[in-house]
Design a protein around this motif. Structure first.
Motif, mmCIF file in Angstrom:
data_model
loop_
_atom_site.group_PDB
_atom_site.id
_atom_site.type_symbol
_atom_site.label_atom_id
_atom_site.label_comp_id
_atom_site.label_asym_id
_atom_site.label_seq_id
_atom_site.Cartn_x
_atom_site.Cartn_y
_atom_site.Cartn_z
ATOM 1 N N SER A 1 0.827 -1.203 0.000
ATOM 2 C CA SER A 1 0.000 0.000 0.000
ATOM 3 C C SER A 1 0.865 1.257 0.000
ATOM 4 O O SER A 1 1.746 1.419 0.852
ATOM 5 N N GLY A 2 0.634 2.137 -0.964
ATOM 6 C CA GLY A 2 1.432 3.348 -1.078
ATOM 7 C C GLY A 2 2.791 3.114 -1.695
ATOM 8 O O GLY A 2 3.580 4.054 -1.819
ATOM 9 N N VAL A 3 3.095 1.885 -2.073
ATOM 10 C CA VAL A 3 4.379 1.549 -2.695
ATOM 11 C C VAL A 3 4.197 1.333 -4.196
ATOM 12 O O VAL A 3 4.923 1.901 -5.013
ATOM 13 N N ILE A 4 3.223 0.507 -4.561
ATOM 14 C CA ILE A 4 2.857 0.324 -5.966
ATOM 15 C C ILE A 4 1.344 0.511 -6.090
ATOM 16 O O ILE A 4 0.600 0.204 -5.153
ATOM 17 N N PRO A 5 0.857 1.007 -7.213
ATOM 18 C CA PRO A 5 -0.597 1.082 -7.404
ATOM 19 C C PRO A 5 -1.208 -0.315 -7.411
ATOM 20 O O PRO A 5 -0.689 -1.223 -8.067
ATOM 21 N N GLN A 6 -2.313 -0.468 -6.681
ATOM 22 C CA GLN A 6 -3.039 -1.735 -6.643
ATOM 23 C C GLN A 6 -4.483 -1.479 -7.078
ATOM 24 O O GLN A 6 -5.171 -0.648 -6.494
ATOM 25 N N ILE A 7 -4.908 -2.214 -8.094
ATOM 26 C CA ILE A 7 -6.238 -2.025 -8.667
ATOM 27 C C ILE A 7 -6.993 -3.343 -8.613
ATOM 28 O O ILE A 7 -6.484 -4.375 -9.059
ATOM 29 N N SER A 8 -8.197 -3.323 -8.053
ATOM 30 C CA SER A 8 -9.052 -4.514 -7.999
ATOM 31 C C SER A 8 -10.206 -4.334 -8.971
ATOM 32 O O SER A 8 -10.865 -3.295 -8.979
ATOM 33 N N VAL A 9 -10.445 -5.363 -9.778
ATOM 34 C CA VAL A 9 -11.549 -5.349 -10.736
ATOM 35 C C VAL A 9 -12.461 -6.513 -10.389
ATOM 36 O O VAL A 9 -12.072 -7.679 -10.497
ATOM 37 N N ILE A 10 -13.686 -6.208 -9.959
ATOM 38 C CA ILE A 10 -14.631 -7.241 -9.547
ATOM 39 C C ILE A 10 -15.471 -7.614 -10.768
ATOM 40 O O ILE A 10 -16.214 -6.784 -11.297
ATOM 41 N N MET A 11 -15.342 -8.869 -11.215
ATOM 42 C CA MET A 11 -15.990 -9.305 -12.448
ATOM 43 C C MET A 11 -16.856 -10.542 -12.233
ATOM 44 O O MET A 11 -17.207 -11.255 -13.167
ATOM 45 N N GLY A 12 -17.197 -10.794 -10.989
ATOM 46 C CA GLY A 12 -18.013 -11.937 -10.613
ATOM 47 C C GLY A 12 -18.226 -11.877 -9.120
ATOM 48 O O GLY A 12 -18.116 -10.814 -8.503
#
Length: 529
Positions: free
Chosen positions: A169-180
């Motif tokens: 967290s705050g080190v690399i961008p983290q993206i969650s995509v909820i597809m189910g």
């Protein structure tokens, strides 16, 4: 020289031949060997397969898969006969707009994407690599939660994911995509990431499903009604974005990645600007009414200010009284926080404060300068707000701004009253530069309210209270609320022509580009969570 196909045909490596054939069937969309109709069922639900999603996310032909041959080691409950390669998750890396990005995607066709020990190990691997390489991580979530047949080892797998989410967290961008489905403990990983995308009708997030809710509380509700995309994008604020289809969703994930740096040690990627940096913004004079009580759409102001009128709004459906966006000014990425007079008159409330605080914190973590557009009448009054903790939630925004070390510029368009003025990145809490339009009113409160407090006795004793109140309001405005009052006291750096707002912002950001503002040495602060 022996070719790979010839090697596969060798009788000494039959398992390699079988595993490669099965992987090829998976990638081709014909499903695992044990269930060839799985892909058809996925498509019938309006959902793509894991490989199809990754093809949309990454630049064509750049995805490299990790550990495609891993299988679970569990026994019993029918698992001995079912050991598919990949174990229900596809993980690896590729390029998005030419830059490295890591990703993992649940494959609902295999064990319904449920997480077991081997599945978790693959996710841990790609998360560790993303952190080590200093590159963004995207998770494509479509799974049935913990694999019940593997018991506590599945739960331990989730623990490892949460720990890595927090460490990155705050080190690399983290993206969650909820597809189910994303239920139970699985929902905590998206909650720990920087951005959450959802797809309408096919994606849901909740800790306890509708059946449990009905059994415990008697409330009957559908999965989408409990935790669908529009619920989380507009009611809970858990998701920042909701889309009608997966292709549109993944295209915006790609766009967001183009606005973010690879990690916290880099600046966001700059682009060659086609919009003139000194372009005048005279249209702002007609877009923003001079009367402090008249509503207008702050998004029109943002469109006029930023490069080519393009910006990427976050949480558009949640807490609409505050606008949070990413955009470019002279090709450089900036984060925008703005009051929205078209919704609740632009006041700050519990949700608006949280939304803005999150955006400020995210921008600061990833070296994105902040531009704050101020037109705020105060904090929303009311019993619900006070009992809901508006003091604590408002303090979150105050803390986020005070803790931010990126370049910070605020512009007061019209009114800025009371504590809300201070919280909206005023000079007193560390804004590098503060500008105001000639229509600005910076004060403890509006003139009428102030006159009623300060001159209460004089108004009450007057033969004509209304006329006396009007006279005293005008006096208060002329003495304490005129446009240059704050500038005369150094609380505003300059009163600027609205038509020069864009050029002033561009020049100021260029001057602050290499700002260095270290924080005191400490383990971490203690924000008002």
């Amino acid at each position: 020289m022996t070719t790979f196909d010839e090697l596969l045909s060798d009788v000494s490596v039959p398992d390699l031949r079988r595993s490669t054939d099965e992987l090829n069937r998976l990638k081709a969309g014909t499903g695992p060997a044990a269930d060839p109709a799985a892909t058809d069922r996925q498509h019938a639900k309006g959902k793509l397969t894991a490989y199809e999603r990754l093809d949309l996310l990454f630049d064509q032909g750049t995805f490299t898969e990790l550990e495609p041959l891993r299988r679970h080691r569990a026994t019993g409950f029918g698992l001995d006969e079912r050991k598919p390669y990949g174990d229900g998750v596809v993980a690896g890396w590729g390029l998005v707009h030419g830059r490295t990005v890591f990703a993992y995607a649940h494959d609902f066709r295999v064990f319904a994407g449920a997480l077991g020990e081997a599945h978790a190990a693959k996710v841990h691997k790609v998360m560790d690599l993303a952190e080590a390489a200093g590159a963004p991580l995207v998770s494509l979530n479509d799974g049935a939660g913990a694999r019940i047949q593997e018991g506590v080892t599945a739960l331990a797998g989730y623990g490892g994911i949460f720990r890595r989410n927090t460490r990155s967290s705050g080190v690399i961008p983290q993206i969650s995509v909820i597809m189910g489905p994303c239920a139970g403990g699985a929902a905590y990983s998206p909650a720990l990431t920087d951005f959450v995308f959802m797809v309408r009708e096919t994606s849901q997030m909740f800790l306890t499903g509708p059946d449990v809710v009905q059994a415990v509380t008697g409330e009957k509700i559908s999965q989408n009604g409990l935790g669908g995309a529009d619920v989380h994008a507009g009611v809970s604020g858990v998701a920042g974005f909701a889309y009608d289809d997966e292709a549109e969703c993944l295209e915006d994930v790609r766009h967001l990645l183009s606005l973010l740096p690879q990690n916290n040690r880099e600046l966001p990627p700059a682009e060659r600007p086609f919009d003139q940096p000194d372009r005048r913004t005279d249209a702002l004079v007609s877009l923003v009414p001079a009367e402090p009580g008249r509503a207008y759409d702050m998004r029109d102001v943002i469109t006029e200010l930023v490069d080519d009128g393009e910006y990427f709004e976050l949480h558009a459906a949640w807490a609409p009284n505050v606008v949070c966006a990413l955009a470019r000014l002279d090709g450089q990425v900036v984060g925008i926080v703005a009051n929205q007079p078209a919704a609740l008159a632009g006041v700050l409330d519990i949700h608006g404060s949280e939304k803005a605080a999150r955006h400020v914190s995210t921008c600061d973590a990833f070296n994105i300068p902040l531009v704050t557009l101020v037109d705020v009448p105060g904090f929303l009054p009311g019993v619900d707000q006070e009992h809901g903790g508006i003091i604590r939630h408002g303090a979150k925004l105050l803390y986020a701004y005070c803790n931010a070390t990126v370049p910070r510029i605020s512009v007061v368009l019209r009114k800025a009253y009371g504590g809300a003025y201070i919280v909206m990145d005023s000079r007193s809490i560390g804004a590098d530069l503060s500008f105001a339009w000639p229509t600005n009113e910076i004060a403890v409160m509006g003139a009428e309210g102030a006159a009623n407090v300060v001159f209460r006795r004089e108004i009450a004793a007057s033969d004509d209270p209304d006329a006396t109140r009007d006279r005293l309001v005008k006096e208060y405005k002329s003495q304490l609320m005129h446009p240059y009052y704050a500038a005369e006291r150094g609380l505003v750096d300059d009163v600027i022509d609205p038509g020069e707002t864009r050029s002033v912002l561009v020049r100021s950001l260029a001057m602050l580009r290499h700002k260095h503002a270290p924080l005191p040495e400490r383990k971490h602060g203690n924000p008002p969570l």
